[in-house]
Design a protein around this motif. Structure first.
Motif, PDB file in Angstrom:
ATOM      1  N   HIS A  50    -118.224  86.597  32.360  1.00 21.13           N
ATOM      2  CA  HIS A  50    -118.133  85.916  31.228  1.00 21.13           C
ATOM      3  C   HIS A  50    -118.448  84.696  31.334  1.00 21.13           C
ATOM      4  CE1 HIS A  50    -115.900  83.770  28.053  1.00 21.13           C
ATOM      5  NE2 HIS A  50    -115.208  83.167  29.103  1.00 21.13           N
ATOM      6  N   LEU A  51    -118.411  83.693  32.512  1.00 14.72           N
ATOM      7  CA  LEU A  51    -118.942  82.495  32.677  1.00 14.72           C
ATOM      8  C   LEU A  51    -120.306  82.448  32.426  1.00 14.72           C
ATOM      9  CD1 LEU A  51    -116.403  80.917  35.334  1.00 14.72           C
ATOM     10  CD2 LEU A  51    -116.789  80.023  33.155  1.00 14.72           C
ATOM     11  N   ALA A  52    -120.968  83.498  33.148  1.00 14.84           N
ATOM     12  CA  ALA A  52    -122.521  83.277  33.139  1.00 14.84           C
ATOM     13  C   ALA A  52    -123.084  83.520  31.717  1.00 14.84           C
ATOM     14  CB  ALA A  52    -123.223  84.312  33.920  1.00 14.84           C
ATOM     15  N   ARG A  53    -122.374  84.407  30.882  1.00 15.37           N
ATOM     16  CA  ARG A  53    -122.587  84.952  29.486  1.00 15.37           C
ATOM     17  C   ARG A  53    -122.282  83.839  28.734  1.00 15.37           C
ATOM     18  NH1 ARG A  53    -124.643  87.487  32.794  1.00 15.37           N
ATOM     19  NH2 ARG A  53    -126.054  85.822  32.032  1.00 15.37           N
ATOM     20  N   ASN A  54    -121.141  83.233  28.682  1.00  7.26           N
ATOM     21  CA  ASN A  54    -120.740  82.133  27.947  1.00  7.26           C
ATOM     22  C   ASN A  54    -121.659  81.005  27.867  1.00  7.26           C
ATOM     23  OD1 ASN A  54    -119.263  79.044  28.180  1.00  7.26           O
ATOM     24  ND2 ASN A  54    -118.451  80.274  26.559  1.00  7.26           N
ATOM     25  N   ALA A  55    -122.358  80.805  29.469  1.00 10.31           N
ATOM     26  CA  ALA A  55    -123.370  79.581  29.317  1.00 10.31           C
ATOM     27  C   ALA A  55    -124.674  80.034  28.357  1.00 10.31           C
ATOM     28  CB  ALA A  55    -123.817  79.418  30.916  1.00 10.31           C
ATOM     29  N   ASP A  56    -125.023  81.369  28.406  1.00 14.57           N
ATOM     30  CA  ASP A  56    -126.083  81.771  27.720  1.00 14.57           C
ATOM     31  C   ASP A  56    -125.945  81.646  26.340  1.00 14.57           C
ATOM     32  OD1 ASP A  56    -127.979  82.121  29.812  1.00 14.57           O
ATOM     33  OD2 ASP A  56    -127.393  84.456  30.058  1.00 14.57           O
ATOM     34  N   ALA A  57    -124.517  81.947  25.788  1.00 17.42           N
ATOM     35  CA  ALA A  57    -124.113  81.980  24.598  1.00 17.42           C
ATOM     36  C   ALA A  57    -123.975  80.476  24.115  1.00 17.42           C
ATOM     37  CB  ALA A  57    -122.712  82.458  24.334  1.00 17.42           C
ATOM     38  N   LEU A  58    -123.854  79.674  24.851  1.00 20.15           N
ATOM     39  CA  LEU A  58    -123.703  78.236  24.344  1.00 20.15           C
ATOM     40  C   LEU A  58    -125.160  77.753  24.209  1.00 20.15           C
ATOM     41  CD1 LEU A  58    -120.748  76.643  26.021  1.00 20.15           C
ATOM     42  CD2 LEU A  58    -120.999  77.299  23.573  1.00 20.15           C
ATOM     43  N   VAL A  59    -126.197  78.335  24.938  1.00 20.04           N
ATOM     44  CA  VAL A  59    -127.623  77.927  24.887  1.00 20.04           C
ATOM     45  C   VAL A  59    -128.065  78.308  23.560  1.00 20.04           C
ATOM     46  CG1 VAL A  59    -129.880  78.395  25.292  1.00 20.04           C
ATOM     47  CG2 VAL A  59    -128.278  77.970  27.115  1.00 20.04           C
ATOM     48  N   ASN A  60    -127.603  79.617  22.960  1.00 23.89           N
ATOM     49  CA  ASN A  60    -127.657  80.057  21.621  1.00 23.89           C
ATOM     50  C   ASN A  60    -127.232  78.929  20.559  1.00 23.89           C
ATOM     51  OD1 ASN A  60    -128.948  82.461  22.516  1.00 23.89           O
ATOM     52  ND2 ASN A  60    -127.120  83.732  22.464  1.00 23.89           N
ATOM     53  N   VAL A  61    -125.911  78.556  20.681  1.00 25.96           N
ATOM     54  CA  VAL A  61    -125.400  77.546  19.879  1.00 25.96           C
ATOM     55  C   VAL A  61    -126.226  76.157  19.641  1.00 25.96           C
ATOM     56  CG1 VAL A  61    -123.424  75.999  19.646  1.00 25.96           C
ATOM     57  CG2 VAL A  61    -123.101  78.515  20.223  1.00 25.96           C
ATOM     58  N   LEU A  62    -126.703  75.707  20.812  1.00 28.97           N
ATOM     59  CA  LEU A  62    -127.444  74.630  20.739  1.00 28.97           C
ATOM     60  C   LEU A  62    -128.743  74.635  20.099  1.00 28.97           C
ATOM     61  CD1 LEU A  62    -126.828  73.092  24.342  1.00 28.97           C
ATOM     62  CD2 LEU A  62    -125.904  72.306  22.145  1.00 28.97           C
ATOM     63  N   GLU A  63    -129.407  76.036  20.311  1.00 27.47           N
ATOM     64  CA  GLU A  63    -130.811  76.277  19.674  1.00 27.47           C
ATOM     65  C   GLU A  63    -130.538  76.906  18.380  1.00 27.47           C
ATOM     66  OE1 GLU A  63    -132.627  78.148  22.824  1.00 27.47           O
ATOM     67  OE2 GLU A  63    -133.013  76.638  24.126  1.00 27.47           O
ATOM     68  N   GLY A  64    -129.553  76.889  17.883  1.00 24.56           N
ATOM     69  CA  GLY A  64    -129.454  77.447  16.246  1.00 24.56           C
ATOM     70  C   GLY A  64    -129.148  79.002  16.163  1.00 24.56           C
ATOM     71  N   ARG A  65    -128.953  79.692  17.158  1.00 26.69           N
ATOM     72  CA  ARG A  65    -128.820  81.180  16.944  1.00 26.69           C
ATOM     73  C   ARG A  65    -127.471  81.501  17.114  1.00 26.69           C
ATOM     74  NH1 ARG A  65    -132.962  80.260  20.666  1.00 26.69           N
ATOM     75  NH2 ARG A  65    -131.563  80.679  22.519  1.00 26.69           N
ATOM     76  N   PRO A  66    -127.000  82.724  16.594  1.00 28.19           N
ATOM     77  CA  PRO A  66    -125.571  83.177  16.745  1.00 28.19           C
ATOM     78  C   PRO A  66    -125.004  82.989  18.260  1.00 28.19           C
ATOM     79  CG  PRO A  66    -126.931  84.726  15.271  1.00 28.19           C
ATOM     80  CD  PRO A  66    -127.821  83.602  15.887  1.00 28.19           C
ATOM     81  N   MET A  67    -124.103  82.768  18.348  1.00 27.06           N
ATOM     82  CA  MET A  67    -123.454  82.539  19.800  1.00 27.06           C
ATOM     83  C   MET A  67    -123.625  83.954  20.486  1.00 27.06           C
ATOM     84  SD  MET A  67    -120.008  81.004  20.839  1.00 27.06           S
ATOM     85  CE  MET A  67    -119.282  80.565  22.607  1.00 27.06           C
TER      86      MET A  67
END
Length: 228
Positions: free
Chosen positions: A47-64
């Protein structure tokens, strides 16, 4: 005022502590239960690894996340991996988040997280810090809420208190650690319930990690908090 650069530095420190502590585990320990119901330590690390990638999506304007189902499936898929793969994934995903956060950006912009929740981009590093800090505790490997920096525990207490503010199912409540105070719950002319205790116990209760038995309550019963 949020200082995203300072939070990124704190996040790096918290991530390094987590990686060092997890490196002392073995493959068998990864498959053992964490403190989160239904999750092994492998679930927490995935979960921690996928959350990091999800927050990359957030910062780059994609769905989390593509969907809630895809999020859950990715965690289940990653949970049984051996320790070496878990650590490599966690380290590499943390590096991807750090690179995304280092890119020139307008940190005052509004970003969208899960379930339509929005926030200032400048708060995203703190949100990630909270994920790393609390889930380190959830691993059950000797790192406790009492070991977290006081700055973090006080800020996360305030963040969670704000999250429950205005909820009609939570009575108006005043929280205090003896030196600082927060308010939460539904609006009222005066707090209906006063809850006092050590900082770690307040945070543990708000974050669903402790039952609140160590807290002192006046003016009624300890409020039942909805799931985060």
């Amino acid at each position: 005022m949020m200082d995203h650069a300072r939070d990124l530095a704190s996040l790096r420190d918290a991530t390094d502590r987590l990686l060092s502590a997890a490196a002392a585990l073995d493959n068998a320990a990864v498959t053992q239960p964490s403190r989160l119901p239904g999750w092994t330590r492998g679930h927490v690390l995935a979960h921690l690894a996928r959350n990091a990638d999800a927050l990359v999506n957030v910062l780059e304007g994609r769905p989390m996340y593509v969907s809630a189902e895809a999020r859950d499936a990715d965690i289940e898929k990653g949970a049984p991996r051996p320790l070496e793969e878990q650590l490599a994934d966690l380290r590499e995903s943390a590096d991807r988040f750090a690179r995304a956060a280092d890119a020139p950006a307008d940190w005052s912009r509004t970003v969208e997280l899960r379930n339509g929740v929005t926030d200032a981009a400048a708060r995203v590093p703190f949100r990630r810090w909270a994920e790393v800090a609390l889930h380190h505790v959830d691993l059950g490997i000797g790192h406790e809420l009492e070991d977290l920096p006081r700055e973090f525990t006080e800020r996360e207490t305030g963040f969670l208190a704000d999250r429950f503010t205005g909820r009609p199912d939570v009575p108006a409540t005043r929280l205090t650690n003896g030196t600082r105070a927060w308010s939460t719950g539904r609006a009222a002319d005066a707090p209906e319930v006063a809850v006092a205790g050590r900082q770690a116990d307040l945070l543990g209760w708000l974050a669903g990690r402790r039952d609140g038995a160590a807290l002192t309550v006046q003016g009624g019963a300890l409020p039942a908090l909805p799931p985060l």
